[in-house]
Design an enzyme around this catalytic site. Structure first.
Site, PDB file in Angstrom:
ATOM      1  N   VAL A  62       0.859  -1.210   0.013  1.00 34.07           N
ATOM      2  CA  VAL A  62       0.071  -0.138   0.055  1.00 34.07           C
ATOM      3  C   VAL A  62       1.058   1.483  -0.109  1.00 34.07           C
ATOM      4  O   VAL A  62       0.797   2.096  -0.936  1.00 34.07           O
ATOM      5  CB  VAL A  62      -0.891   0.134   1.088  1.00 34.07           C
ATOM      6  CG1 VAL A  62      -2.025   1.154   1.117  1.00 34.07           C
ATOM      7  CG2 VAL A  62      -1.607  -1.441   1.303  1.00 34.07           C
TER       8      VAL A  62
ATOM      9  N   GLU B  55      -9.876   5.336   6.746  1.00 35.74           N
ATOM     10  CA  GLU B  55     -10.945   4.803   5.762  1.00 35.74           C
ATOM     11  C   GLU B  55     -10.497   3.161   5.256  1.00 35.74           C
ATOM     12  O   GLU B  55     -11.336   2.385   4.899  1.00 35.74           O
ATOM     13  CB  GLU B  55     -11.045   5.580   4.542  1.00 35.74           C
ATOM     14  CG  GLU B  55     -12.038   5.332   3.489  1.00 35.74           C
ATOM     15  CD  GLU B  55     -13.448   5.237   4.055  1.00 35.74           C
ATOM     16  OE1 GLU B  55     -14.103   6.223   4.279  1.00 35.74           O
ATOM     17  OE2 GLU B  55     -13.954   4.055   4.242  1.00 35.74           O
TER      18      GLU B  55
ATOM     19  N   ILE C 208     -13.123   0.306  -0.364  1.00 38.29           N
ATOM     20  CA  ILE C 208     -14.498   0.740  -0.201  1.00 38.29           C
ATOM     21  C   ILE C 208     -14.896   2.019   0.732  1.00 38.29           C
ATOM     22  O   ILE C 208     -14.368   1.808   1.914  1.00 38.29           O
ATOM     23  CB  ILE C 208     -15.522  -0.603   0.121  1.00 38.29           C
ATOM     24  CG1 ILE C 208     -15.145  -1.733  -0.926  1.00 38.29           C
ATOM     25  CG2 ILE C 208     -16.733  -0.125   0.383  1.00 38.29           C
ATOM     26  CD1 ILE C 208     -15.901  -3.126  -0.389  1.00 38.29           C
TER      27      ILE C 208
ATOM     28  N   GLY D 103      -1.613 -15.776  -4.956  1.00 36.06           N
ATOM     29  CA  GLY D 103      -1.320 -14.333  -4.008  1.00 36.06           C
ATOM     30  C   GLY D 103      -2.515 -13.819  -3.371  1.00 36.06           C
ATOM     31  O   GLY D 103      -2.563 -12.779  -2.671  1.00 36.06           O
TER      32      GLY D 103
ATOM     33  N   GLU E 238      -2.330 -15.706   2.169  1.00 36.37           N
ATOM     34  CA  GLU E 238      -0.917 -15.645   2.654  1.00 36.37           C
ATOM     35  C   GLU E 238      -0.213 -16.991   2.794  1.00 36.37           C
ATOM     36  O   GLU E 238      -1.368 -17.952   2.914  1.00 36.37           O
ATOM     37  CB  GLU E 238      -0.711 -15.180   4.024  1.00 36.37           C
ATOM     38  CG  GLU E 238      -1.567 -13.693   4.164  1.00 36.37           C
ATOM     39  CD  GLU E 238      -0.474 -12.645   4.007  1.00 36.37           C
ATOM     40  OE1 GLU E 238       0.746 -12.717   4.105  1.00 36.37           O
ATOM     41  OE2 GLU E 238      -1.131 -11.540   3.791  1.00 36.37           O
TER      42      GLU E 238
ATOM     43  N   ASP F  34      -8.965 -11.441  10.769  1.00 36.05           N
ATOM     44  CA  ASP F  34      -9.021 -10.194  10.082  1.00 36.05           C
ATOM     45  C   ASP F  34     -10.489  -9.411  10.150  1.00 36.05           C
ATOM     46  O   ASP F  34     -10.820  -8.344  10.502  1.00 36.05           O
ATOM     47  CB  ASP F  34      -8.503 -10.484   8.542  1.00 36.05           C
ATOM     48  CG  ASP F  34      -8.577  -9.333   7.550  1.00 36.05           C
ATOM     49  OD1 ASP F  34      -7.858  -8.396   7.726  1.00 36.05           O
ATOM     50  OD2 ASP F  34      -9.580  -9.282   6.917  1.00 36.05           O
TER      51      ASP F  34
ATOM     52  N   LYS G  72     -12.182  -6.022  11.852  1.00 37.93           N
ATOM     53  CA  LYS G  72     -12.847  -5.093  10.790  1.00 37.93           C
ATOM     54  C   LYS G  72     -14.386  -4.841  11.434  1.00 37.93           C
ATOM     55  O   LYS G  72     -14.882  -3.848  11.456  1.00 37.93           O
ATOM     56  CB  LYS G  72     -13.181  -5.560   9.160  1.00 37.93           C
ATOM     57  CG  LYS G  72     -11.611  -5.395   8.536  1.00 37.93           C
ATOM     58  CD  LYS G  72     -11.818  -6.231   7.527  1.00 37.93           C
ATOM     59  CE  LYS G  72     -10.370  -6.162   6.654  1.00 37.93           C
ATOM     60  NZ  LYS G  72     -10.361  -7.045   5.336  1.00 37.93           N
TER      61      LYS G  72
ATOM     62  N   GLY H  30      -5.493  -4.791  -1.959  1.00 38.71           N
ATOM     63  CA  GLY H  30      -4.812  -4.725  -3.074  1.00 38.71           C
ATOM     64  C   GLY H  30      -4.235  -3.094  -2.819  1.00 38.71           C
ATOM     65  O   GLY H  30      -4.605  -2.201  -2.322  1.00 38.71           O
TER      66      GLY H  30
END
Ligand code: NAP
Length: 446
Positions: free
Chosen positions: A17, A130, A137, A188, A191, A202, A206, A316
């Site tokens: 990122v 964000e 999103i 990919g 992991e 994960d 969130k 991504g």
């Protein structure tokens, strides 16, 4: 070019990122300055190894291993290192030094969010995140700002791309969990150690972030009920398809009214919330059922706005960089405008119910001995356990040839209390007529 005030932007991390954020900041600097009302000068990038190869070309002189030096004197600090430490310490240092902070670090916010938001409040700074809930999103700003005048009733999110990719391929191709996971790793999408994704960690992080915002309540990660997708097999997928459902890993954040708490206590406002992550059946016609591949979607039900759906790339490098840069522009605007940043609202402080107090519909699949009276025993056990049957389907799977064969019973229930349901399933398993409890899945979204 307009002669804007110049803001010093420090970037911590230049991985998937961070490297894209740096490249876009440099490429679209003039446009971003016009939108922000300030020139955004990328003054340095802190990494572990300044000479490591990067996804994009960035000037070597921007790189440093001295994050602290970079942070002190910055107006905006973008944290994209991930993990808890040193990210936590460095964000606190940034806030203490007068910077606004942008981060995509869900692991940190789900575990140390209150500490970080308090630190920001104390100095009147803002923390933007964000990208921490569903990648590209926009969902944090809609919950925090656009829906600030409404009451969110429920959020159902597909917030983990890896598990959606796996479940979607299992559903569409009839493949096995292990085969699709191996493919996802090779491509990919997963992991080498897929635990955080497939065990729901994960998604739980969130869910904690989304529920905190939606219900104005600090939701600790430990209060989120979490189940992963490793138990989902081809048989369950086939049965779901046959019954008109699809299995998705859902993060469900729900406002509940009039629920008793533990020991018969009541919530002072009569309201409580539930935050949970598990694989659930959703009707194939539900908007979330059409979320394919590694995409994410968040379905929000609000009292006045009704149903809203947010859909797109949940991860991504470059996609996530879009959300991060939106935050950088917001941070720059705030920094220029001055005044006190708007903190997180946790004033509702609603109790978070344990999973046992939640009610949903269920689909229970049992293998039973194919002989008279079995269905009556199963129905009686469910009724004794306050679980009401909505549908029953029985299929013979092995003919007995003189002996009793084996039948599969799929029972759809009306809404039942999770605690009642799980005690009843234990009783069914021990009843002598049930050979195997094949699966128990919650039904959401109907
Ligand atoms: P990543 O590819 O692993 O990159 C991490 C970067 O941080 C690397 O440049 C690394 O330096 C640097 N770093 C790590 N520890 C450091 C330390 N102690 N001191 C200095 N630098 C350090 O991570 P990522 O995928 O970009 O993710 C960054 C954040 O975004 C995470 O919080 C993640 O959860 C979040 N996020 C990621 C995505 C995604 O699609 N990847 C989506 C949404 C949110 P070196 O390069 O020198 O090793």
């Amino acid at each position: 070019m307009t002669d804007y005030r110049r803001l010093r932007v420090a970037l911590l991390g230049a991985g998937a990122v961070g490297s894209q954020v740096a490249a876009l900041l440099r490429k679209h600097g003039d446009e971003l300055a016009d939108r922000a009302g300030a020139a955004l000068d990328l003054v340095g990038i802190a990494v572990r190894n300044p000479d490591a190869p990067r996804d994009v070309d960035l000037p070597r002189e921007l790189f440093t291993t001295d994050a602290e030096e970079l942070i002190v004197g910055a107006d905006i600090v973008i944290e994209l290192m991930g993990g808890i430490e040193p990210a936590r310490e460095q964000i606190l240092l940034a806030l203490g030094s007068g910077a606004d902070v942008v981060t995509a670090n869900k692991a940190l916010l789900a575990t140390h969010g209150p500490e970080i938001f308090d630190a920001a409040d104390q100095v009147g700074a803002s923390v933007y995140y964000e990208a921490a809930a569903a990648g590209a999103i926009p969902i944090i700003r809609p919950l925090r700002d656009s829906l600030a005048g409404d009451r969110v009733q429920r959020i159902m999110g597909i917030v983990n791309g890896t598990t959606n990719y796996i479940l979607d391929r299992m559903d569409r191709e009839g493949s096995d969990f292990g085969d699709v996971l191996a493919d996802a790793q090779a491509l990919g999408y997963a992991e080498a150690d897929p635990t955080a994704d497939i065990e729901g960690y994960d998604a739980a992080q969130k869910a904690a972030i989304l529920a905190s915002l939606a219900f104005h309540t600090a939701v600790p990660l430990e209060a989120v009920h979490r189940e992963g997708i490793t138990q989902v097999d081809k048989q369950m997928m086939d049965a779901a398809r046959h019954a008109g459902f699809v299995i998705k890993l859902l993060a469900v954040c729900e406002r509940l009214t009039g629920q008793p708490l533990e020991n018969g206590a009541e919530s002072p406002t009569g309201e409580a919330i539930s935050v949970r992550v598990y694989p659930a059946l959703i009707p194939r016609e539900h908007p979330l059922a059409s979320v394919h591949g590694a995409n994410n979607a968040v379905f929000v039900q609000a009292e006045a706005a009704g149903n809203l759906m947010f859909y797109g790339a949940g991860a991504g490098g470059v996609q996530t960089a879009s959300a991060v840069l939106g935050d950088v522009v917001s941070a720059a605007r705030r920094h220029i405008a001055g005044g006190v940043g708007v903190g997180e609202s946790t004033r509702a402080n609603l109790p978070v119910l344990p999973i046992g107090r939640v009610t949903t519909r269920y689909q229970i699949t049992l293998e039973v001995s194919d002989e008279p009276g079995v269905l009556a025993t199963v129905a009686g056990t469910l009724s004794d356990g306050r679980v009401s049957i909505a549908t029953v389907e029985q299929t013979v799977i092995t003919e007995g040839n003189g002996e009793p064969g084996v039948a599969r019973i799929v029972i759809g229930t009306h809404r039942a209390l999770e605690q009642d349901l799980s005690e009843t399933v234990d009783r069914l398993a021990a009843s002598g007529v049930v050979g195997r409890v094949v699966s128990v899945l919650r039904v959401e979204g109907d």
